[in-house]
Every structure is written in structure tokens, then in C-alpha cells.
Design a protein around this motif. Structure first.
Motif, PDB file in Angstrom:
ATOM      1  N   LYS A   1       0.831  -1.109  -0.029  1.00  0.00           N
ATOM      2  CA  LYS A   1       0.164  -0.054   0.058  1.00  0.00           C
ATOM      3  C   LYS A   1       0.675   1.235   0.062  1.00  0.00           C
ATOM      4  N   ARG A   2       2.173   1.160   0.327  1.00  0.00           N
ATOM      5  CA  ARG A   2       2.972   2.342   0.469  1.00  0.00           C
ATOM      6  C   ARG A   2       4.106   2.166  -0.696  1.00  0.00           C
ATOM      7  N   ARG A   3       3.931   1.263  -1.665  1.00  0.00           N
ATOM      8  CA  ARG A   3       5.109   1.048  -2.912  1.00  0.00           C
ATOM      9  C   ARG A   3       4.230   1.448  -4.065  1.00  0.00           C
ATOM     10  N   MET A   4       5.213   1.527  -5.200  1.00  0.00           N
ATOM     11  CA  MET A   4       4.721   1.770  -6.342  1.00  0.00           C
ATOM     12  C   MET A   4       5.078   0.805  -7.437  1.00  0.00           C
TER      13      MET A   4
ATOM     14  N   LEU B   1       8.635  -0.779  -8.065  1.00  0.00           N
ATOM     15  CA  LEU B   1       9.219  -2.252  -8.264  1.00  0.00           C
ATOM     16  C   LEU B   1       8.347  -2.726  -9.556  1.00  0.00           C
ATOM     17  N   THR B   2       9.402  -3.237 -10.454  1.00  0.00           N
ATOM     18  CA  THR B   2       9.055  -3.595 -11.631  1.00  0.00           C
ATOM     19  C   THR B   2       8.550  -4.933 -11.688  1.00  0.00           C
TER      20      THR B   2
ATOM     21  N   PHE C   1      -1.292  -2.114  -4.765  1.00  0.00           N
ATOM     22  CA  PHE C   1      -0.064  -0.853  -5.088  1.00  0.00           C
ATOM     23  C   PHE C   1      -1.143   0.308  -5.354  1.00  0.00           C
ATOM     24  N   PRO C   2      -0.811   1.473  -4.751  1.00  0.00           N
ATOM     25  CA  PRO C   2      -1.689   2.528  -4.947  1.00  0.00           C
ATOM     26  C   PRO C   2      -1.265   3.293  -6.135  1.00  0.00           C
ATOM     27  N   ALA C   3      -0.158   2.938  -6.717  1.00  0.00           N
ATOM     28  CA  ALA C   3       0.430   3.869  -8.071  1.00  0.00           C
ATOM     29  C   ALA C   3       0.854   2.673  -8.931  1.00  0.00           C
ATOM     30  N   LEU C   4       0.789   3.154 -10.041  1.00  0.00           N
ATOM     31  CA  LEU C   4       1.374   2.270 -11.255  1.00  0.00           C
ATOM     32  C   LEU C   4       2.033   3.411 -12.004  1.00  0.00           C
TER      33      LEU C   4
ATOM     34  N   ARG D   1       7.377   9.404 -12.505  1.00  0.00           N
ATOM     35  CA  ARG D   1       7.315   8.581 -11.169  1.00  0.00           C
ATOM     36  C   ARG D   1       7.138   9.846 -10.058  1.00  0.00           C
ATOM     37  N   LEU D   2       7.629  10.769 -10.190  1.00  0.00           N
ATOM     38  CA  LEU D   2       7.119  11.919  -9.160  1.00  0.00           C
ATOM     39  C   LEU D   2       5.708  12.247  -9.326  1.00  0.00           C
TER      40      LEU D   2
END
Length: 270
Positions: free
Chosen positions: A10-13, A228-229, A42-45, A211-212
Motif C-alpha cells: 500500500k505504500r509502494r509503487m 517495483l518492476t 499498489f496505490p500507484a502504477l 514517477r514523481l
């Protein structure tokens, strides 16, 4: 160790790369990775696209899966690399935001269907096809003859339908009206800077900038959150041999041509 794969993020991309022509193998790999993004929450992709496009159906399935992922609350940011054209654009407009390099080759919104008329060559070498078919159009795009006017009209209607779908998705994804999209959706390509002026991308920048943007959208720590790929392509057996890069490139071109031949394509083919 299975629990590690399933643990929440939940805190990673997450990061997924779409590289090369979009085909069935690309679709299977990307959809599997997207399922993992959803399951691990994941909260972001960060979606890195470096593709000239590809098959219509495969592009549509990836696009639909991205929209479903967004409905679950995941923020998706597309990063356009060297090229993100045609089907690459179709996939990209499913994102919340698009970041493109200024010099990215993009656009090429449209549909192409190519066949080979080898009738003159076949006649010279004495080769003839004998065809038994169930309907008048069953052997359409057969390489041993030219298209009839009726066949050309039928295929044009297919292309027009696919084109309308493309225009509609770009219009919806980018918040533009259809007529505005049609003014530049004629197959031409643009730089990333030109695409920004047209409303096809949101801002100019590299993958780090994307990413930002993703971190801000998902309220993640911009400095500490590293992607994380997922869904990396399998390494090929030829990869470590001398001259392997050329062999792999030739194999990729041949495989792509065989996979995409005779299909309607959302693809930039100079």
C-alpha cells in the motif's frame, strides 16, 4: 515464500514496461502483471511505454484492464519513451496522467490493414492456388490475387469502425471532443512537445518526472518511493551469445511480422 508475493504494497509503487510491438504475448504478460498490482494493492502504477503499437484487440484488453485498475483506486501514470504511437497511445490514454519526453515519437492515431498481392510473382514461377471456400469473402487478402472492389469496400468499413473506436477512446481519455481528435487523428506522428500542445499528453519530462507525478497522485513519499518492476519479459537463450543483439532483433522482427500479418493494426509502420 508464497506469502511474500501476496503481501500488501500500500505504500509502494509498481512499474510495468510495454516495449516493442503490442501482440498476444505482450497482452498476456502485461495482464498478469496488472493482476498482481491489483492483488497486492499498489496505490500507484508507473506504466512505461516504448512501443509503436500493435494489434487492435490486444491493445483494447490492456486498456480495459488499466481502467479497471483505476476503478480500484490505483493511480496510473504513463511515461512515453522513445516511441509511443498508435496502439501505444490507445493504451496510454487509459492512464490518469501522461508524461512524455519532448522528442518522443507519438500520435499515428489510425488503423492499417496490409496484405500481400504476389499474383504476378507467383505467375512467373508457375505457382497457382486452388481455393475452395464457403463464401465469397472467405479468402479475402489471399496473396495470389488482388482485392476486388467489393472486398476493398468491406475491409474499409472494418477499418472505419476500428478507427471510430480509437477516436472515441482518445477523446474520452483525454477529455477532448471527437471532432477535435479527428483534426489530428489522420495517421500523422508528433513529437512529445507537439502532442502536449494538442492535449494528448499532460506534461513533458522523463520517466523520473512520471514517477514523481505518480507519487504525488497517490500521496506517496516522492523521495523514498521507488518503483517495483513487475512482469519482466523472460530472458532469451541467445542473449549472452556473441552478436546476440542482432540475432534477437532479427528474431523479434520476424516474430512480429508473423504475429501481426493480415490483422487490423493500431501501429506506426514507417
Amino acid at each position: 515464500m508464497g506469502w511474500l508475493w501476496r503481501r500488501k504494497s500500500k505504500r509502494r509503487m509498481a512499474r510495468i514496461v510495454i516495449e516493442g510491438a503490442i501482440s498476444g504475448s505482450t497482452r498476456r504478460r502485461v495482464l498478469k502483471a496488472l493482476r498482481e498490482v491489483q492483488e497486492r494493492e499498489f496505490p500507484a502504477l508507473l506504466l512505461r511505454i516504448d512501443s509503436p503499437g500493435g494489434t487492435v484487440g490486444d491493445s483494447q484488453e490492456i486498456h480495459a484492464a488499466l481502467l479497471r485498475l483505476r476503478e480500484k483506486g490505483c493511480k496510473v501514470v504513463a511515461s512515453f519513451g522513445n516511441i509511443s504511437a498508435s496502439g501505444g497511445v490507445y493504451v496510454g490514454v487509459a492512464a490518469d496522467s501522461i508524461v512524455s519526453n519532448p522528442g518522443t515519437i507519438t500520435g499515428s492515431i489510425g488503423v492499417i490493414l496490409r496484405g500481400n498481392n504476389l499474383s504476378e510473382l507467383l505467375a512467373k514461377v508457375g505457382v497457382r492456388f486452388e481455393t475452395v471456400k464457403s463464401g465469397a469473402y472467405k479468402d479475402i487478402l489471399s496473396p495470389d490475387r488482388a482485392l476486388s472492389p467489393e472486398e476493398r469496400e468491406l475491409l474499409q468499413s472494418l477499418i472505419d469502425s476500428s478507427y471510430d473506436q480509437f477516436v472515441g477512446v482518445v477523446a474520452e481519455g483525454r477529455g477532448l471532443d471527437r471532432e477535435t481528435v479527428r483534426t489530428f487523428a489522420d495517421g500523422r506522428v508528433f513529437s512529445g512537445a507537439q502532442a502536449k500542445d494538442l492535449g494528448l499528453v499532460d506534461e513533458l519530462g522523463d520517466e523520473e518526472q512520471a514517477r514523481l507525478v505518480a507519487a504525488r497522485l497517490a500521496d506517496l513519499d516522492e523521495e523514498r518511493c521507488r518503483p517495483l518492476t513487475l512482469g519482466k519479459p523472460r530472458k532469451r537463450l541467445l542473449q549472452n551469445l556473441p552478436g546476440s543483439s542482432l540475432l534477437l532483433r532479427l528474431n523479434q522482427l520476424l516474430t512480429t511480422e508473423l504475429e501481426l500479418s493480415g490483422q487490423p493494426l493500431w501501429m506506426y509502420r514507417p
